[in-house]
Enzyme design. Structure first.
Site, PDB file in Angstrom:
ATOM      1  N   VAL A 195     -39.745  48.383 -33.727  1.00  0.00           N
ATOM      2  CA  VAL A 195     -39.202  47.025 -33.620  1.00  0.00           C
ATOM      3  C   VAL A 195     -37.700  47.006 -33.854  1.00  0.00           C
ATOM      4  CG1 VAL A 195     -39.260  44.690 -34.598  1.00  0.00           C
ATOM      5  CG2 VAL A 195     -41.384  45.974 -34.311  1.00  0.00           C
ATOM      6  N   ASP A 214     -32.026  52.602 -42.515  1.00  0.00           N
ATOM      7  CA  ASP A 214     -33.366  53.144 -42.674  1.00  0.00           C
ATOM      8  C   ASP A 214     -33.321  54.190 -43.793  1.00  0.00           C
ATOM      9  OD1 ASP A 214     -36.002  53.209 -40.505  1.00  0.00           O
ATOM     10  OD2 ASP A 214     -35.924  54.736 -42.076  1.00  0.00           O
ATOM     11  N   ARG A 226     -34.589  60.283 -39.490  1.00  0.00           N
ATOM     12  CA  ARG A 226     -34.504  59.277 -38.425  1.00  0.00           C
ATOM     13  C   ARG A 226     -33.040  58.911 -38.150  1.00  0.00           C
ATOM     14  NH1 ARG A 226     -36.456  57.038 -33.848  1.00  0.00           N
ATOM     15  NH2 ARG A 226     -36.569  54.768 -33.882  1.00  0.00           N
ATOM     16  N   THR A 253     -45.781  45.882 -41.709  1.00  0.00           N
ATOM     17  CA  THR A 253     -46.643  45.194 -42.681  1.00  0.00           C
ATOM     18  C   THR A 253     -48.073  45.690 -42.466  1.00  0.00           C
ATOM     19  OG1 THR A 253     -46.684  43.336 -41.118  1.00  0.00           O
ATOM     20  CG2 THR A 253     -45.259  43.127 -43.044  1.00  0.00           C
ATOM     21  N   THR A 272     -44.539  40.938 -39.129  1.00  0.00           N
ATOM     22  CA  THR A 272     -45.692  40.058 -38.989  1.00  0.00           C
ATOM     23  C   THR A 272     -46.326  39.798 -40.353  1.00  0.00           C
ATOM     24  OG1 THR A 272     -46.112  40.903 -36.779  1.00  0.00           O
ATOM     25  CG2 THR A 272     -47.923  39.737 -37.864  1.00  0.00           C
ATOM     26  N   CYS A 303     -50.506  46.004 -34.718  1.00  0.00           N
ATOM     27  CA  CYS A 303     -50.498  44.545 -34.523  1.00  0.00           C
ATOM     28  C   CYS A 303     -51.912  43.969 -34.439  1.00  0.00           C
ATOM     29  CB  CYS A 303     -49.709  44.182 -33.269  1.00  0.00           C
ATOM     30  SG  CYS A 303     -47.928  44.351 -33.463  1.00  0.00           S
ATOM     31  N   ARG A 335     -50.082  55.048 -35.289  1.00  0.00           N
ATOM     32  CA  ARG A 335     -50.445  54.175 -36.407  1.00  0.00           C
ATOM     33  C   ARG A 335     -51.750  53.434 -36.133  1.00  0.00           C
ATOM     34  NH1 ARG A 335     -45.225  50.574 -37.062  1.00  0.00           N
ATOM     35  NH2 ARG A 335     -45.281  50.848 -34.804  1.00  0.00           N
TER      36      ARG A 335
END
Length: 444
Positions: A30, A48, A53, A110, A145, A285, A356
């Site tokens: 995201v 981050d 990364r 989340t 979210t 999600c 994930r």
């Protein structure tokens, strides 16, 4: 609500004149696409805690494959753009590099814990990070979210406690739910209409204008943060329930020996029939967000029946798929104990490296419960990440051997050109979870 001194002075100076300095907290699926987009018009620092990364992004590479290398390199700068007030993207793990920002956008994940309870730890920690560098007049926008109320009831108290400042007097907040679809090169962040909101009507307008300046698809300003939070969580809950319905249909039609996909194709000729297909529902999600809404409902004394029923059914599909493949093998007199199965795909969706909450893992464990030996081939997945997250081995090249059964769990483009019979023993079984193979013994 009157904003006081800052509405007239600092907010007008910074935001009306558009002197935005944007810090994006979390550079995953995201955060990175959003930071890259903002960097086309504003100075942006992406923060981050993963130093690997940061180094990867500074080299112009993105292992999530959400932002192409040449696109990322087009906005990269080699020094903090806040200091020169120049447009561009700079990645950092040093909190001091985001200290001069006046807009903070939090894009951390989340997840849920092993009991499917919302885990707000990433939000708490990122809020603490922002609070340490927060200045008067700044705006903190959350994209993660959540269930309705998290921003104002969970995150804002952390910002106040750590910063020592007062909400809606010294600093402000917004919420703009992410709508990133990993692996989708058509519906990219700028092409998806963005819901926005603010902690006051004035801040809502500012937040909306920030996004409107880069989102070509436009924006929708929600009246409150809670409305925007609720809108996001029901988007994915609705899809989850609809997929659960067709998954249940698949179970029924399998018992009746009717091809579910042919039924859906026929029903789809009606103009208002919704085109959902059966399958495994994982990812960060759809497979997670309904639990956030259910948690909030239960906290307020309501036990959601449809939402949780849909979750239970979808969470059971991995074991169901495994049992269906075993039945197919038994019908062909294939020995189950020690039988060898090639599983195609372990990411949560096709043409995407994201593993994930992938439900392909449930299929693998289900097959192993029957004492089958499962070999997994996935050219998109990172073997180290799969081993770390699930303790499973995945090959990036297809093994040179033949199997008793092959199961397609993920529809990667590379699989479409394979002649699966080349890897199948005589009288072997091909099971198609995705319903896309022309030649298979059975499909979901």
């Amino acid at each position: 609500m009157v904003l006081g001194e800052f509405k007239v002075n600092k907010l007008n100076r910074i935001f009306v004149e558009k002197h935005y300095k944007i810090a994006v907290i979390g550079l995953g699926y995201v955060g990175l696409p959003l930071a890259r987009l903002f960097a086309t018009k504003y100075p942006v620092v992406g923060f981050d805690i993963n130093q690997n990364r940061i180094e990867e992004l500074r080299s112009g590479a993105d292992s999530t494959l959400e932002v192409e290398s040449e696109v990322l390199k087009s906005v990269l700068v080699d020094r903090n753009p806040f200091k020169q007030n120049e447009n561009g993207f700079f990645a950092s793990s040093d909190i001091q590099d985001i200290k001069e920002a006046n807009v903070y956008v939090v894009t951390v994940p989340t997840p849920v814990d092993k009991h499917n309870r919302p885990d707000l730890t990433p939000l708490y920690k990122s809020s603490e990070t922002v609070a340490k560098v927060l200045s008067k007049g700044d705006i903190v926008i959350y994209e993660s979210t959540v269930y309705p109320g998290v921003t104002e009831e969970e995150c804002i108290p952390v910002l106040e406690r750590v910063s020592g400042m007062k909400f809606n007097e010294d600093f402000f907040a917004g919420y703009s739910p992410e709508r990133i679809n990993p692996g989708d090169k058509e519906h990219t962040v700028e092409k998806i209409l963005k819901v926005t909101s603010g902690s006051t009507p004035e801040i809502g307008e500012i937040v909306n204008n920030i996004y409107k300046s880069v989102i070509v698809a436009g924006t929708h300003l929600a009246p409150t943060i809670k409305v925007a939070e609720a809108a996001k969580v029901i988007e994915n809950s609705q899809r989850d329930i609809n997929i659960a319905f067709v998954n249940e249909l698949a179970k029924i039609f399998n018992l009746l020996e009717i091809d579910t996909h042919e039924v859906l194709k026929a029903a789809g000729t009606k103009w208002n029939f919704l085109p959902f297909k059966p399958g495994l529902v994982g990812g960060h999600c759809i497979g997670v967000d309904p639990y956030y809404l259910a948690q909030k409902a239960q906290e307020n004394g309501y036990h959601p029946e449809i939402i949780l029923a849909g979750r239970r059914l979808n969470d059971s599909m991995g074991q169901y798929v495994a049992s269906q493949l075993v039945k197919c093998m038994i019908k062909k007199d294939i020995s189950i104990n020690g039988g060898e199965v090639l599983n195609l795909g372990i990411t949560f969706k096709e043409n995407c490296p994201d593993v994930r909450n992938t439900k392909a893992v449930d299929v693998i464990h289900g097959l192993e419960d029957y004492s089958l030996k499962v070999t997994t081939f996935d050219p998109w997945a990172n073997p180290e990440e799969v081993a770390h997250e699930y303790g499973l081995t995945v090959a990036n090249e297809i093994p040179d051997q033949k199997f008793d059964a092959i199961i397609l769990t993920v529809a990667h483009q590379e699989f479409m050109s394979l002649n699966l019979n080349d890897y199948l023993k005589e009288n072997g079984v091909i099971y198609d979870v995705k319903g896309i193979l022309e030649d298979c013994d059975s499909r979901l």
